[in-house]
Motif scaffolding. Structure first.
Motif, PDB file in Angstrom:
ATOM      1  N   VAL A 130      27.044  49.598  48.661  1.00  0.00           N
ATOM      2  CA  VAL A 130      27.732  50.089  47.468  1.00  0.00           C
ATOM      3  C   VAL A 130      28.232  48.943  46.597  1.00  0.00           C
ATOM      4  N   GLN A 131      28.299  49.210  45.310  1.00  0.00           N
ATOM      5  CA  GLN A 131      28.904  48.309  44.339  1.00  0.00           C
ATOM      6  C   GLN A 131      30.064  49.029  43.672  1.00  0.00           C
ATOM      7  N   LEU A 132      31.063  48.269  43.264  1.00  0.00           N
ATOM      8  CA  LEU A 132      32.233  48.839  42.606  1.00  0.00           C
ATOM      9  C   LEU A 132      32.116  48.647  41.098  1.00  0.00           C
ATOM     10  N   GLU A 133      32.315  49.727  40.357  1.00  0.00           N
ATOM     11  CA  GLU A 133      32.297  49.689  38.891  1.00  0.00           C
ATOM     12  C   GLU A 133      33.688  50.023  38.370  1.00  0.00           C
ATOM     13  N   ALA A 134      34.178  49.229  37.421  1.00  0.00           N
ATOM     14  CA  ALA A 134      35.457  49.499  36.771  1.00  0.00           C
ATOM     15  C   ALA A 134      35.204  49.958  35.340  1.00  0.00           C
ATOM     16  N   VAL A 135      35.877  51.040  34.953  1.00  0.00           N
ATOM     17  CA  VAL A 135      35.802  51.569  33.595  1.00  0.00           C
ATOM     18  C   VAL A 135      37.185  51.402  32.966  1.00  0.00           C
ATOM     19  N   PHE A 136      37.229  50.790  31.793  1.00  0.00           N
ATOM     20  CA  PHE A 136      38.496  50.440  31.163  1.00  0.00           C
ATOM     21  C   PHE A 136      38.894  51.477  30.118  1.00  0.00           C
ATOM     22  N   GLU A 137      40.136  51.402  29.671  1.00  0.00           N
ATOM     23  CA  GLU A 137      40.649  52.376  28.716  1.00  0.00           C
ATOM     24  C   GLU A 137      39.945  52.314  27.371  1.00  0.00           C
ATOM     25  N   GLN A 167      33.825  40.604  39.716  1.00  0.00           N
ATOM     26  CA  GLN A 167      33.792  40.405  38.267  1.00  0.00           C
ATOM     27  C   GLN A 167      34.925  41.130  37.545  1.00  0.00           C
ATOM     28  N   ILE A 168      35.617  42.022  38.239  1.00  0.00           N
ATOM     29  CA  ILE A 168      36.555  42.912  37.560  1.00  0.00           C
ATOM     30  C   ILE A 168      37.744  42.168  36.960  1.00  0.00           C
ATOM     31  N   ALA A 169      38.346  41.246  37.698  1.00  0.00           N
ATOM     32  CA  ALA A 169      39.564  40.581  37.219  1.00  0.00           C
ATOM     33  C   ALA A 169      39.316  39.812  35.928  1.00  0.00           C
ATOM     34  N   ASP A 170      38.283  38.984  35.894  1.00  0.00           N
ATOM     35  CA  ASP A 170      38.001  38.212  34.677  1.00  0.00           C
ATOM     36  C   ASP A 170      37.625  39.117  33.518  1.00  0.00           C
ATOM     37  N   PHE A 171      36.866  40.175  33.803  1.00  0.00           N
ATOM     38  CA  PHE A 171      36.462  41.092  32.737  1.00  0.00           C
ATOM     39  C   PHE A 171      37.675  41.811  32.160  1.00  0.00           C
ATOM     40  N   LYS A 172      38.627  42.165  33.013  1.00  0.00           N
ATOM     41  CA  LYS A 172      39.836  42.837  32.542  1.00  0.00           C
ATOM     42  C   LYS A 172      40.628  41.948  31.596  1.00  0.00           C
ATOM     43  N   LYS A 173      40.696  40.663  31.933  1.00  0.00           N
ATOM     44  CA  LYS A 173      41.414  39.738  31.054  1.00  0.00           C
ATOM     45  C   LYS A 173      40.734  39.631  29.692  1.00  0.00           C
ATOM     46  N   GLN A 174      39.415  39.656  29.693  1.00  0.00           N
ATOM     47  CA  GLN A 174      38.675  39.611  28.441  1.00  0.00           C
ATOM     48  C   GLN A 174      38.934  40.857  27.593  1.00  0.00           C
ATOM     49  N   GLN A 175      38.987  42.007  28.246  1.00  0.00           N
ATOM     50  CA  GLN A 175      39.190  43.266  27.522  1.00  0.00           C
ATOM     51  C   GLN A 175      40.638  43.450  27.095  1.00  0.00           C
ATOM     52  N   ILE A 197      42.664  49.205  33.443  1.00  0.00           N
ATOM     53  CA  ILE A 197      41.562  49.911  34.089  1.00  0.00           C
ATOM     54  C   ILE A 197      41.867  51.410  34.036  1.00  0.00           C
ATOM     55  N   HIS A 198      40.896  52.192  33.593  1.00  0.00           N
ATOM     56  CA  HIS A 198      41.069  53.643  33.556  1.00  0.00           C
ATOM     57  C   HIS A 198      40.740  54.266  34.913  1.00  0.00           C
ATOM     58  N   HIS A 199      39.607  53.858  35.472  1.00  0.00           N
ATOM     59  CA  HIS A 199      39.236  54.320  36.807  1.00  0.00           C
ATOM     60  C   HIS A 199      38.130  53.435  37.355  1.00  0.00           C
ATOM     61  N   VAL A 200      37.841  53.571  38.628  1.00  0.00           N
ATOM     62  CA  VAL A 200      36.740  52.851  39.254  1.00  0.00           C
ATOM     63  C   VAL A 200      35.803  53.854  39.919  1.00  0.00           C
ATOM     64  N   TYR A 248      42.818  48.588  42.914  1.00  0.00           N
ATOM     65  CA  TYR A 248      41.520  49.090  42.469  1.00  0.00           C
ATOM     66  C   TYR A 248      40.343  48.529  43.258  1.00  0.00           C
ATOM     67  N   THR A 249      40.536  47.403  43.924  1.00  0.00           N
ATOM     68  CA  THR A 249      39.387  46.765  44.589  1.00  0.00           C
ATOM     69  C   THR A 249      39.473  46.777  46.111  1.00  0.00           C
TER      70      THR A 249
END
Length: 345
Positions: free
Chosen positions: A139-146, A156-164, A168-171, A202-203
């Motif tokens: 399995v892979q974890l996907e994060a969907v943001f607000e 990849q989630i932490a760095d991507f969240k900082k960019q956005q 996080i809305h849900h995973v 979330y992770t």
């Protein structure tokens, strides 16, 4: 000094199921194993970074890192074995890889099953209790943001969240609804106490709830369900979150009845540590009592933070003592055929 049970009490201690991953789970297990031998850790397998991620990609096996950490915490071995398990290679193609991860990978090849590899390594280390991967699926974890942006890959989630720069809305897990290992569902159904966390919301914690049948099994279990709050918010994951925000996210990914109460730290965090964490935009977790009560959940606050070390983490013994204290006040032992502990209000 805490009062530990006698051997007889330890052998007949409550069946505790702890669900999560990462450092928080293994820290808690180190304390709990002194109170009961009937421990089961159900561990996420969504990690795709570091040495675990490399083995996952090269050998097509579930990531062993979080599972290895739990087995290290529960192991009853000689000091040299402990050093071997945690040893990381510093040269060559194995640079950064843990010897414990390699043992699990080799056992996977010998047994032909990752779940069986974990079982066999547990025997080798003479661990207290059991460690079970929540699923054997890849399995892979996907994060969907607000803002509707999304990223795939736990690391990849932490760095991507900082960019956005948004929450996080849900995973999700990819593929959706992977089958749970039967042993995990069985352990949840037989538990006297179910623990969620501590660990990355979330992770480490929520990914377990996305495996088919796990959230429902927890909600339907007769055991009390306790969420163990983190000491701090987490950079790249839960900046600005309160304890109630954590609980709302858990419930949104789970089912009604997933949590009965939560345990939060009441001890102050060292000012120097707070300053260090502030550079990462992380602060001590705020406990918003009225919002937690509005969720219909009970709250227990205890001084469970460690007074030592360079990180704001739980003290294993204080945390275990607080958890067992909560359990004893909430549960009445009732004999029903085989030994069982049933919650009575």
């Amino acid at each position: 000094m805490p009062e530990y049970p006698t051997l007889h009490q330890w052998e007949r201690g409550p069946r505790i199921v702890a669900i999560g991953g990462g450092t928080g789970l293994s820290t808690m297990l180190r304390g709990l194993k002194k109170y009961t031998q009937n421990l089961t850790a159900i561990v996420t397998v969504a990690d795709n970074g570091g040495g675990s991620g490399a083995l996952r990609q090269d050998l097509r096996i579930p990531p062993p890192g979080d599972i290895r950490h739990c087995m290290e915490a529960l192991a009853n071995t000689e000091p040299i074995m402990e050093k071997l398990l945690t040893y990381r290679f510093t040269d060559g193609s194995l640079t950064g890889q843990s010897f414990g991860n390699l043992i699990l990978a080799a056992l996977n090849g010998v047994t032909g099953s990752f779940e069986e590899a974990v079982t066999q390594m547990s025997h080798v280390l003479a661990i207290t209790g059991r460690v079970i991967p929540v699923t054997s699926a890849d399995v892979q974890l996907e994060a969907v943001f607000e803002n509707d942006a999304r990223v795939v890959g736990e690391s990849q989630i932490a760095d991507f969240k900082k960019q956005q720069d948004c929450r996080i809305h849900h995973v999700n897990l990819i593929p959706r609804n992977p089958k749970a290992t039967p042993a995990a569902l069985e352990a949840i159904g037989e538990a006297d106490l179910i623990l969620l966390g501590p660990g990355s919301l979330y992770t480490s914690v929520i990914p377990n709830l996305l495996v088919e049948g796990v959230a429902r099994a927890i909600a339907q279990a007769a055991a009390p369900k306790l969420y163990v709050c983190n000491i701090m918010t987490q950079d790249g994951e839960t900046e600005g979150y309160t304890a109630a925000d954590h609980l709302e996210a858990l419930l949104a990914h789970g089912e009604p009845g997933l949590v009965d109460l939560c345990l939060a730290n009441s001890a102050p965090v060292d000012a120097g540590l707070q300053e260090r964490y502030r550079e990462e935009d992380a602060v001590p977790l705020a406990v918003d009592r009225e919002r937690i009560a509005a969720l219909g959940l009970d709250l227990v606050e205890r001084p469970v933070a460690s007074e030592k070390g360079s990180f704001a983490r739980h003290d294993p013994d204080k945390l275990a003592g607080a958890i067992l204290g909560v359990y004893r006040r909430r549960a009445v032992r009732i004999f029903r055929g085989e030994r069982r502990y049933v919650l009575e209000e």
